[in-house]
Design an enzyme around this catalytic site. Sequence first.
Site, PDB file in Angstrom:
ATOM      1  N   HIS A  95       0.855  -1.184   0.000  1.00  0.00           N
ATOM      2  CA  HIS A  95       0.000   0.000   0.000  1.00  0.00           C
ATOM      3  C   HIS A  95       0.886   1.226   0.000  1.00  0.00           C
ATOM      4  CE1 HIS A  95      -4.129   1.531   0.417  1.00  0.00           C
ATOM      5  NE2 HIS A  95      -3.590   2.560   1.051  1.00  0.00           N
ATOM      6  N   ASP A 173     -13.531   3.288   7.580  1.00  0.00           N
ATOM      7  CA  ASP A 173     -12.545   3.991   6.749  1.00  0.00           C
ATOM      8  C   ASP A 173     -13.199   4.526   5.477  1.00  0.00           C
ATOM      9  OD1 ASP A 173      -9.925   4.934   5.921  1.00  0.00           O
ATOM     10  OD2 ASP A 173     -10.108   3.422   4.370  1.00  0.00           O
ATOM     11  N   ARG A 180     -12.723  12.956   4.656  1.00  0.00           N
ATOM     12  CA  ARG A 180     -11.423  13.649   4.672  1.00  0.00           C
ATOM     13  C   ARG A 180     -11.117  14.269   3.318  1.00  0.00           C
ATOM     14  NH1 ARG A 180      -7.549   9.188   5.634  1.00  0.00           N
ATOM     15  NH2 ARG A 180      -5.940  10.767   5.471  1.00  0.00           N
ATOM     16  N   SER A 195      -6.164   4.821   8.515  1.00  0.00           N
ATOM     17  CA  SER A 195      -6.884   4.536   7.275  1.00  0.00           C
ATOM     18  C   SER A 195      -6.202   3.399   6.512  1.00  0.00           C
ATOM     19  CB  SER A 195      -6.913   5.806   6.419  1.00  0.00           C
ATOM     20  OG  SER A 195      -7.230   5.525   5.092  1.00  0.00           O
ATOM     21  N   LYS A 199      -7.656  -1.007   6.636  1.00  0.00           N
ATOM     22  CA  LYS A 199      -7.998  -1.783   5.430  1.00  0.00           C
ATOM     23  C   LYS A 199      -7.079  -2.984   5.268  1.00  0.00           C
ATOM     24  CE  LYS A 199      -7.573   1.699   2.411  1.00  0.00           C
ATOM     25  NZ  LYS A 199      -7.837   3.051   2.863  1.00  0.00           N
TER      26      LYS A 199
HETATM   27  N1  URA Z   1      -4.081   5.739   1.539  1.00  0.00           N
HETATM   28  C1  URA Z   1      -5.108   5.440   2.381  1.00  0.00           C
HETATM   29  O1  URA Z   1      -5.688   4.362   2.278  1.00  0.00           O
HETATM   30  N2  URA Z   1      -5.453   6.322   3.289  1.00  0.00           N
HETATM   31  C2  URA Z   1      -4.833   7.508   3.453  1.00  0.00           C
HETATM   32  O2  URA Z   1      -5.200   8.259   4.325  1.00  0.00           O
HETATM   33  C3  URA Z   1      -3.773   7.832   2.582  1.00  0.00           C
HETATM   34  C4  URA Z   1      -3.414   6.922   1.630  1.00  0.00           C
END
Ligand code: URA
Length: 436
Positions: A95, A173, A180, A195, A199
């Site tokens: 990620h 999220d 956000r 966040s 996930k």
């Molecule tokens: N990726 C995410 O999933 N969340 C964030 O806040 C920033 C990047």
Amino acid sequence: MTQFTFDMPSIIRTKRDGGVLSDDAIDWVIDAYTHGRVAEAQMSALLMAIFLRGMTNGEIARWTAAMVDSGERLDFSDLRRSDAPGKPLALVDKHSTGGVGDKITIPLVPVVMACGGAVPQAAGRGLGHTGGTLDKLESIPGFTAEISKAQIRQQLCELGAAIFAAGELAPADRKIYALRDVTATTESLPLIASSVMSKKIAEGTRALVLDTKVGSGAFLKTEAESRELARTMVELGTAHGVRTRALLTDMNTPLGRTVGNAVEVAESLEVLAGGGPDDVVELTLALAREMCDAAGLDGVDPAETLRDGTAMDRFRALVAAQGGDPDAALPLGAHSETVNAPRGGTMGDIDAMAVGLAVWRLGAGRSAPGEQVQFGAGMRIHRRPGEPVAAGEPLFTLYTDTPERLAGAVSELDGAWSVGDEPPARRPLIIDRITG
Ligand code: URA
């Protein structure tokens, strides 16, 4: 047992005044907001208070755990590879904390598939000035990220990856991320860490490699802040049983020569065909090596999968499995404008933030929750930092379906690039590696 009752005005006030939220208050907020019992205005105020005041490590850990618990946690430990019966899946994911031109997931996932990994990728949409993997992949005609759990399991066993919308994973999220995006509360360490990790913990991966961006196009600009973010995320993953490590990588200048939705897919296809910009290839391979190592895949060479076409084959199979047509033409905005070089010389630095905002203005991102992005919106960067430039030649071409967006997007680029006599100072793309 004591029964706690909470109300949003008191919780917002506590954080606004720099206090620490109790575990019970955090559990209550996340549950109440997920189930629609907290007004969007109240959650916006709390997010802004968190943005301004920050959170302790204890608050971040609890906020993340509550977000994980807001939905289901997938478990693929019972799955076996269809090409090697009896062998468990080498589950590993990646990620990014968000960048400009950051298309790396698109070539990276097939490379890792071709190396024998299984990637359960819960991907996101664009956030602020940064693009999202789902918005990019959905520009492939027919491609869908809304796939069932049964399909995810089947793809992991038979193909080695599934790229899906987080859906019922960490639904808190999904709601907070969308809020956000439109309340200027993206650039917050606690909110980014929770966040990303909610996930990734919920999606059922065993190992995780984080690409933590540093620089003008990243949400956190300084190396010190990004380092702290990476450490926080590695600790969160480890505490939840996910083998987690991070690379710190440069995001002062956009990655590659394209920024947007379909244009980034097209560039990813160049990488999968064995070409593509050097920085995109370098980062793809560095992350692939980390992922293979974290997943215990020995004796594999990610670079070979780009040379021998196996990564491209995996990409095409993945797209087809998710309804996409890998041979279909990709959309490109019907209207364009080109910025030409005012003089000859050498291309200087290109500011990633300005490019991200320009592309967002072209329609590649959202300014209201749920808005449809333009798949054809984006930019081509004809000259990268350090490349020679001839007077009058094209430096940037901007694409959109709505021509009235072009002037604003072009003006975002004012002062964001230069052509000079000397090449800009070189920065390493990969700055550091952080392990648990
Ligand atoms: N990726 C995410 O999933 N969340 C964030 O806040 C920033 C990047």
